[in-house]
Design an enzyme around this catalytic site. Structure first.
Site, PDB file in Angstrom:
ATOM      1  N   GLY A 194      -0.563   7.910   0.969  1.00 45.64           N
ATOM      2  CA  GLY A 194      -0.807   7.919   2.404  1.00 45.64           C
ATOM      3  C   GLY A 194       0.387   7.575   3.262  1.00 45.64           C
ATOM      4  O   GLY A 194       1.535   7.940   2.959  1.00 45.64           O
TER       5      GLY A 194
ATOM      6  N   LYS B 177      -8.225  -4.894  12.217  1.00 43.08           N
ATOM      7  CA  LYS B 177      -7.018  -4.206  12.703  1.00 43.08           C
ATOM      8  C   LYS B 177      -6.419  -4.931  13.910  1.00 43.08           C
ATOM      9  O   LYS B 177      -5.193  -5.062  14.032  1.00 43.08           O
ATOM     10  CB  LYS B 177      -7.332  -2.762  13.054  1.00 43.08           C
TER      11      LYS B 177
ATOM     12  N   GLY C  23       1.861   4.692   3.819  1.00 40.01           N
ATOM     13  CA  GLY C  23       2.839   3.835   3.164  1.00 40.01           C
ATOM     14  C   GLY C  23       3.827   4.627   2.327  1.00 40.01           C
ATOM     15  O   GLY C  23       5.042   4.383   2.389  1.00 40.01           O
TER      16      GLY C  23
ATOM     17  N   ASP D 222      -1.685  -7.245  -6.059  1.00 38.48           N
ATOM     18  CA  ASP D 222      -2.880  -7.345  -5.238  1.00 38.48           C
ATOM     19  C   ASP D 222      -2.518  -8.236  -4.059  1.00 38.48           C
ATOM     20  O   ASP D 222      -2.216  -9.419  -4.229  1.00 38.48           O
ATOM     21  CB  ASP D 222      -4.027  -7.949  -6.049  1.00 38.48           C
TER      22      ASP D 222
ATOM     23  N   GLY E  90       0.810  -1.213   0.000  1.00 41.73           N
ATOM     24  CA  GLY E  90       0.000   0.000   0.000  1.00 41.73           C
ATOM     25  C   GLY E  90       0.841   1.260   0.000  1.00 41.73           C
ATOM     26  O   GLY E  90       0.497   2.246   0.657  1.00 41.73           O
ATOM     27  N   ALA E  91       1.930   1.243  -0.745  1.00 44.01           N
ATOM     28  CA  ALA E  91       2.885   2.359  -0.704  1.00 44.01           C
ATOM     29  C   ALA E  91       2.644   3.413  -1.770  1.00 44.01           C
ATOM     30  O   ALA E  91       3.454   4.318  -1.942  1.00 44.01           O
ATOM     31  CB  ALA E  91       4.312   1.833  -0.837  1.00 44.01           C
ATOM     32  N   SER E  92       1.534   3.332  -2.477  1.00 43.09           N
ATOM     33  CA  SER E  92       1.294   4.307  -3.549  1.00 43.09           C
ATOM     34  C   SER E  92       0.780   5.641  -3.024  1.00 43.09           C
ATOM     35  O   SER E  92       0.799   6.641  -3.734  1.00 43.09           O
ATOM     36  CB  SER E  92       0.304   3.742  -4.579  1.00 43.09           C
TER      37      SER E  92
ATOM     38  N   TYR F 133     -14.360  -3.889  11.123  1.00 41.22           N
ATOM     39  CA  TYR F 133     -13.137  -3.118  10.945  1.00 41.22           C
ATOM     40  C   TYR F 133     -12.203  -3.318  12.137  1.00 41.22           C
ATOM     41  O   TYR F 133     -11.000  -3.550  11.974  1.00 41.22           O
ATOM     42  CB  TYR F 133     -13.465  -1.633  10.774  1.00 41.22           C
TER      43      TYR F 133
END
Length: 281
Positions: free
Chosen positions: A18, A169, A20, A71, A14-16, A165
């Site tokens: 935010g 987490k 990350g 993914d 998820g580094a694209s 949710y």
């Protein structure tokens, strides 16, 4: 140990965008290698940023980047991404399990498709990436796994507002708890990091634009992660920490530069002492 990630290779899910991406850019300023592992190869009109945009920014910041379309729910894609990382940089020193799906909804309002998405991306994804990276981390000089998940405090009201949710987490936090114990003998540190206050990311602003105003910038999480990941893996492991706590221990006293809106106090984040439901909608 010098607090630098120069020459280290980080695999960040998820580094694209935010948190990350912020962690990736902070490591890049040291001269680190970063695998940008995420699904977003083409622009999404709902959220800015692609893996290729992030890779360019990482290299502009002084690091080396490998953008991989992945993914986290797909076993073959994750295995291929890990192999590409090893081929490109000779190994993996750090894994950051950041990818997550969010739905702040109550039980009857949460479609099973969304439930499965949260469990598959957030929990199974973290487990799978850890499983595939561990053999390479065992070969690293100062290996770390970092989970972006909250401290394990089981308060009923934190579950009751959005059971699915919260379960997702907290499950990642349980992975941190178990893996820290399992991997201690291998010298692999496993820690969990969570923000004390709301972080003003594009994804959060999409859920509630007002939260972005009353938040902090992702850079506070990046600086805290950097401190953890550059620490001695043999002594900095098995901890559940908040960003503000980590930076405070490192000597930071002024957190005002991290404010998304200067002068606007941030809301306390989910699963943190002082959190109030009415502040989060």
């Amino acid at each position: 140990m010098a607090h630098s990630l120069r020459g280290k290779t980080l695999f960040i899910t998820g580094a694209s965008r935010g948190v990350g991406k912020a962690i990736a850019l902070r490591a890049a300023r040291d001269g680190a290698n970063v695998i940008v592992a995420a699904k977003t190869a083409e622009p999404d009109p709902r959220l800015p940023g692609t893996i290729h945009d992030a890779a360019r920014e990482i290299e502009q910041a002084g690091g080396k980047a490998l953008a991989v379309v992945m993914d986290v729910r797909n076993d073959e894609q994750v295995a291929a991404a890990v192999q590409q990382a090893v081929q490109a940089f000779g190994g993996i020193d750090i894994l950051v399990n950041n990818a997550a799906a969010i739905a702040h909804t109550r039980t009857v309002e949460t479609p099973m498709k969304r439930y499965d998405l949260m469990m598959d991306i957030t929990v199974r994804g973290a487990y799978l990436c850890s499983q595939l990276c561990i053999p390479h981390l065992k070969q690293a000089a100062n290996p770390h796994i970092l989970m972006i998940s909250p401290p394990l405090e089981l308060r009923p009201e934190w579950f009751g507002q959005h059971v699915a949710y919260t379960m997702s987490k907290y499950s990642v936090s349980l992975l941190a708890l178990g893996m820290a114990n399992e991997l201690a003998g291998a010298g692999i540190a496993v820690n969990a990091l969570w923000p004390r206050t709301v972080i003003a990311t594009a994804a959060l602003k999409r859920l509630d634009p007002s939260l972005g105003i009353r938040g902090r910038l992702p850079e506070i999480m990046a600086d805290a992660a950097h401190h953890i990941l550059s620490s001695d893996a043999k002594t900095m492991t098995g901890r559940f920490v908040l960003d503000e706590q980590v930076l405070g221990e490192a000597g930071t006293e002024d957190f005002a530069p991290y404010l998304a809106t200067p002068g606007q106090d941030p809301d306390i984040d989910y699963f943190v002492e002082g959190w109030k439901m009415d502040a989060h909608g």
